[in-house]
Write a protein that holds these residues in place. Structure first.
Motif, PDB file in Angstrom:
ATOM      1  N   THR A  81      30.114-130.970 -33.420  1.00 31.43           N
ATOM      2  CA  THR A  81      31.513-131.392 -33.520  1.00 31.43           C
ATOM      3  C   THR A  81      32.199-130.981 -34.824  1.00 31.43           C
ATOM      4  N   PRO A  82      31.693-131.367 -36.025  1.00 36.25           N
ATOM      5  CA  PRO A  82      32.480-131.138 -37.247  1.00 36.25           C
ATOM      6  C   PRO A  82      32.324-129.725 -37.791  1.00 36.25           C
TER       7      PRO A  82
ATOM      8  N   GLU B 258      36.462-123.235 -32.620  1.00 35.61           N
ATOM      9  CA  GLU B 258      35.648-122.031 -32.778  1.00 35.61           C
ATOM     10  C   GLU B 258      35.148-121.527 -31.433  1.00 35.61           C
ATOM     11  N   ALA B 259      34.712-122.444 -30.573  1.00 36.27           N
ATOM     12  CA  ALA B 259      34.223-122.051 -29.250  1.00 36.27           C
ATOM     13  C   ALA B 259      35.317-121.360 -28.447  1.00 36.27           C
ATOM     14  N   GLU B 260      36.515-121.891 -28.500  1.00 34.67           N
ATOM     15  CA  GLU B 260      37.622-121.275 -27.779  1.00 34.67           C
ATOM     16  C   GLU B 260      37.923-119.887 -28.329  1.00 34.67           C
ATOM     17  N   THR B 261      37.815-119.715 -29.635  1.00 37.39           N
ATOM     18  CA  THR B 261      38.005-118.399 -30.245  1.00 37.39           C
ATOM     19  C   THR B 261      36.965-117.406 -29.749  1.00 37.39           C
TER      20      THR B 261
ATOM     21  N   THR C 208      26.653-122.550 -37.459  1.00 38.51           N
ATOM     22  CA  THR C 208      25.530-122.374 -36.537  1.00 38.51           C
ATOM     23  C   THR C 208      26.007-121.795 -35.212  1.00 38.51           C
ATOM     24  N   LEU C 209      27.097-122.313 -34.676  1.00 39.01           N
ATOM     25  CA  LEU C 209      27.657-121.775 -33.438  1.00 39.01           C
ATOM     26  C   LEU C 209      27.999-120.298 -33.610  1.00 39.01           C
ATOM     27  N   ARG C 210      28.651-119.984 -34.708  1.00 34.70           N
ATOM     28  CA  ARG C 210      29.061-118.603 -34.970  1.00 34.70           C
ATOM     29  C   ARG C 210      27.843-117.684 -35.126  1.00 34.70           C
TER      30      ARG C 210
END
Length: 301
Positions: A8-9, A51-54, A15-17
């Motif tokens: 979430t924050p 970030e996920a949407e990007t 890490t997602l990136r």
């Protein structure tokens, strides 16, 4: 690998990136629903959602994962593994059991130290010299699962905000490396006897008690910077102190000792270097003092 990401924050974003950059297939990003924030109390998406949407990753924001319907939706993704970083929801055992390789968590401490919601702030408050990241196999208990990898970093005089940003990047790289070498990582059980706990920060903890020693108050200031901000009252106005130096002077606790805004504590004193008045932007203390003279002998609450 086929990965479900859960976070979430801002801490979770690197890490997602990094997982996306490493070429993994991100099946979905689970994150907390948009919350009202700011002066207008408008709904704001989490940093992970943005970030996920990007990155073009499907975003899911369930309020809970306990229902059979949510379990089935998760299972339908057929993930090899789930990667979790400060998600904010407890994962039921039914969810933990779905990915072939389980669920790995990026935790901002050297487990078993500081299990819980606020490991960065608690490590600074405690005066630890070193902290780090642990990649942990998740199980039903709170941060109790076996450890796969760790990385260490000195705390020095870093604020919680500075340390969080550093650990977020270290955690991202450590997770990518752990997944790359997953077959050779042998899980190591935590020693529960060595565990310490990091409960969520209560805003009341950020009020400065000037009878405490200066070293503790300086750590308190760093632990709560930039949020929620260690605070006191000066002439009836709330004042957040964002950074300070320990000064070897003594006086009546909560009393201003000189024109540089040195404040006596239970032992020694602190000299704020950056402050924030209510409703105002943060500023260096020297700029604050140019516009507001504070006489020696003034007492703070």
């Amino acid at each position: 690998m086929r990965i479900v990401f859960m976070g979430t924050p801002e801490f979770a974003v690197p890490t997602l990136r990094a997982l996306d950059h490493a070429g993994h297939t991100l099946l979905a990003a689970y994150t907390q629903p948009p919350r009202k924030a700011g002066r207008g109390k408008k709904l704001q998406s989490s940093p992970v959602q943005k970030e996920a949407e990007t990155l073009g990753i499907e975003v899911r924001s369930p309020v809970s994962l306990k229902s059979e319907e949510e379990r089935d939706r998760f299972a339908a993704l057929e993930p090899d593994i789930a990667v979790v970083a400060a998600y904010g929801l407890i994962l039921p055992q039914a969810i933990l059991d779905i990915p072939e390789h389980g669920c790995l968590n990026v935790h901002a401490s050297l487990l078993p130290a500081w299990r819980g919601a606020a490991p960065i702030q608690r490590s600074i408050l405690a005066g630890d010299s070193v902290t780090g990241i642990t990649i942990m196999q998740m199980e039903k208990g709170l941060d109790t699962g076996p450890m796969l990898a760790t990385v260490r970093t000195p705390i020095d005089d870093k604020t919680a905000g500075e340390l969080e940003a550093e650990l977020a990047e270290k955690g991202a790289q450590l997770m990518v490396g752990t997944l790359r070498d997953l077959a050779i990582h042998r899980p190591i059980a935590q020693d529960d006897a060595e565990a310490t706990h990091a409960p969520k920060i209560d805003k009341a903890e950020s009020r400065i008690d000037w009878t405490r020693d200066a070293e503790f108050i300086e750590r308190q200031i760093r632990a709560f910077a930039p949020r929620p901000g260690a605070f006191c009252e000066l002439e009836g106005e709330r004042l957040r102190i964002l950074s300070a130096q320990v000064i070897g002077r003594q006086g009546e606790p909560a009393t201003v000792l000189d024109e540089e805004f040195t404040i006596a504590c239970g032992h020694a004193a602190i000299r704020p270097t950056r402050i924030q008045r209510a409703g105002k932007p943060a500023m260096d203390t020297k700029d604050f003092l140019r516009g507001k003279r504070i006489e020696p002998g003034t007492r703070l609450s």
